[in-house]
Design a protein around this motif. Structure first.
Motif, PDB file in Angstrom:
ATOM      1  N   ASN A  28      -8.688   2.452  -0.348  1.00  0.00           N
ATOM      2  CA  ASN A  28      -7.597   1.595  -0.795  1.00  0.00           C
ATOM      3  C   ASN A  28      -7.770   0.201  -0.185  1.00  0.00           C
TER       4      ASN A  28
ATOM      5  N   THR B 178       1.293   2.366  -4.284  1.00  0.00           N
ATOM      6  CA  THR B 178       0.233   3.376  -4.405  1.00  0.00           C
ATOM      7  C   THR B 178       0.584   4.636  -3.643  1.00  0.00           C
TER       8      THR B 178
ATOM      9  N   ALA C 269       0.826  -1.210   0.000  1.00  0.00           N
ATOM     10  CA  ALA C 269       0.000   0.000   0.000  1.00  0.00           C
ATOM     11  C   ALA C 269       0.853   1.250   0.000  1.00  0.00           C
TER      12      ALA C 269
END
Length: 606
Positions: free
Chosen positions: A119, A73, A69
């Motif tokens: 997310n 991203t 994560a």
């Protein structure tokens, strides 16, 4: 003798109750025993993948999710999300080895950040962290703590659903009892019900397990039904579900049967057919849950009829009788409880015997498990109500076990059921085999033991034992044996218990003396000894309790037919003045007719 058609004890019509009661009319000779709902069960081991992953592997998985994560991203992460990831990674690295976890305000804030993120990787990380904390959390959960976790249940990502539902299950199962209440108040039920219809078996299993755990708390049971959980739970018991899902779904349904209104909702939803089908399962846990659930539904008379109507009537009983003969002790016990409740209806009592129920039931009277013995003897007690079952019961050899169970150590309920069964059989003219089996001696010994401390003895036990002996005393050969018991002193126990604080015990013991008074040879002992029958007869005749007055007049009528010595003793007593008053009452009443018979026997009054 009392007028034809009058009996001092009569047969009780079966009555149903959802409580652990044995009927409402304690003075009656026959009494069904209705089973209570069974204790709550906890779900079987949950089947989610993360439950089978070692702690070190879970930490690696969580760190991996967080690193993905935060790296792939990163441009899309907000500052608060990056801060949350860093903090939780530090928690996993520094504190995850501790034996206990706590939910700090800062940790909860970071978990909220990840939980409410769009997310998916961050949601997975949050769910994993919640799961890690849930295994070692030492403090009660709060609404604030649960809100983000419940939010994760509705994530579109299957992995998030698996982990968050398992974390919620841990908090409900392993934490304080109040956690279950807080979980429901926080709004977890609706998302859990939605997850029951998930296409993923592990999600289904975790949701079922969590609902099963929440349903162990009484106040949650109604709320779970209101949330619409019954239909999807019933669906999950089908053959297409995994064994683990079926176990948890059946366990959840069982826990919901503990509330009367829930039982009605379950029946309306078709639960009887589902539980009946599950009686053929090869899984011991499913058998246990479904048998217990049917037993609970069967506390209601209408539900019993529906159970028996399902599959033509014989189907359920054949299954239950087979399970009573099976090798799984806890299932044997539940099957006995279900048979006990179904045997509350007269139509079923004879059917159970016809289908071979006694062959399965009687051996369980000697089980090494106390609960199984209790359930078996309670079922036998209900079956013994039916006229026509007494001979098969006697021929089954049950009397030899009942003799032992009358004095079963520290188990008043087993003692009551066994004495009640003997009492039922005695009312159906099985006196000779009862006496030959030693049951009369066992009953007399138990009554003497109880009589030494009547104020602390169980009123039901005193009632059952004294009632059984009173019925048996109707036979001349039994009266002779009674007068010889304990070196000829047993009758004194019966006399002393006519002063019991329990009316039914007074009535039954007066019945024993009344039967003994039929034989002239015992008049002198009963009237001139200490204690004397004259004492309780005077008390009963002057009292306001109609049934005690009636049995006293009945007894006096026996004495009045005795020798001249007995008649002279009665003529000189104050109690005959009361009998004279009673003889002037309603000509159609038993009391009046018995009083007139006594006066006629004495021929003249002073």
């Amino acid at each position: 003798r009392p007028p034809q058609g009058w009996q001092w004890a009569s047969k009780l019509r079966p009555t149903g109750t959802a409580q652990r009661a044995q009927g409402n009319l304690l003075a009656e000779s026959l009494r069904p025993s209705i089973g209570s709902v069974r204790p709550s069960i906890h779900p079987s081991v949950m089947g989610a993948c993360f439950a089978r992953v070692f702690a070190s592997e879970r930490r690696q998985m969580m760190e991996s999710e967080m690193m993905v994560a935060s790296s792939t991203t990163e441009p899309l992460l907000r500052e608060t999300e990056r801060e949350a990831v860093t903090s939780l990674l530090r928690f996993m690295d520094q504190e995850s080895q501790n034996d206990q976890h706590s939910m700090t305000e800062e940790r909860l804030r970071h978990l909220c950040t990840l939980s409410y993120s769009e997310n998916v990787e961050l949601q997975r990380s949050s769910a994993l962290c919640f799961y890690e904390i849930s295994e070692k959390l030492v403090e009660p959960v709060t609404m604030e703590m649960l809100k983000p976790l419940i939010h994760l249940l509705l994530s579109p990502d299957i992995d998030v659903q698996k982990t968050s539902s398992l974390a919620l299950s841990n908090l409900a199962l392993h934490g304080p009892v109040d956690n279950k209440l807080v979980v429901v108040k926080a709004g977890a039920l609706q998302p859990l019900v939605i997850l029951l219809s998930s296409e993923d078996k592990e999600v289904q299993c975790n949701a079922c397990g969590c609902i099963t755990t929440l349903a162990t708390l009484e106040s949650n049971k109604v709320e779970i039904v209101k949330s619409g959980a019954i239909p999807p739970l019933l669906v999950l018991t089908s053959s297409s579900s995994t064994a683990q899902v079926k176990r948890n779904a059946t366990g959840a349904l069982l826990n919901l049967t503990h509330i009367e209104n829930n039982r009605q909702r379950l029946v309306e939803a078709g639960a009887i057919a589902v539980f009946t089908r599950l009686l053929g399962s090869q899984d011991s846990e499913i058998l246990f849950y479904s048998t217990a659930a049917l037993s609970n539904l069967a506390v209601n008379v209408d539900h019993r009829r529906e159970i028996m109507a399902n599959g033509g009537g014989d189907k359920v009983l054949r299954h239950l009788i087979s399970l009573m003969s099976g090798a799984i002790e806890k299932v044997q016990c539940q099957a006995c409880l279900a048979v006990r409740n179904l045997a509350s209806d007269s139509d079923n009592q004879q059917l159970i015997v016809r289908l071979g129920g006694l062959r399965a039931l009687v051996p369980l009277l000697a089980s090494g498990d106390v609960e199984t013995v209790n359930a078996a003897v309670a079922a036998l007690r209900n079956i013994s109500i039916c006229k026509g079952n007494e001979v098969p019961i006697v021929e089954s050899g049950a009397l030899h076990q009942l003799k032992k169970l009358v004095s079963f150590p520290n188990q008043i309920e087993i003692q009551c059921h066994s004495a009640g069964t003997i009492r039922n059989l005695a009312a159906e003219d099985q006196t000779m085999p009862i006496v030959e089996s030693g049951c009369l001696d066992a009953l007399a010994e138990r009554l003497c033991e109880l009589g030494t401390s009547p104020q602390t003895a169980s009123d039901e036990m005193l009632t059952e034992v004294s009632g059984a002996i009173a019925i048996l005393a109707g036979q001349p050969f039994v009266r002779k044996k009674i007068m010889a018991l304990f070196d000829g002193n047993f009758y004194r126990t019966a006399l002393s218990l006519t002063n019991s604080s329990y009316i039914e015990v007074q009535y039954n013991c007066a019945g024993i003396i009344g039967h003994l008074a039929i034989d002239e040879e015992y008049h002198s002992l009963l009237l001139e000894g200490r204690p004397s029958a004259m004492d309780y007869l005077s008390h009963f005749l002057l009292g306001r309790e109609g049934k005690l007055c009636l049995i006293a007049v009945w007894t006096v009528s026996h004495f009045s037919a005795g020798s001249e010595k007995t008649k002279s003793l009665l003529r000189g007593s104050e109690l005959m003045s009361r009998v004279a008053e009673l003889s002037k009452g309603d000509e159609t009443s038993d009391t009046t007719q018995l009083a007139q018979a006594a006066i006629s026997n004495l021929k003249e009054m002073h």
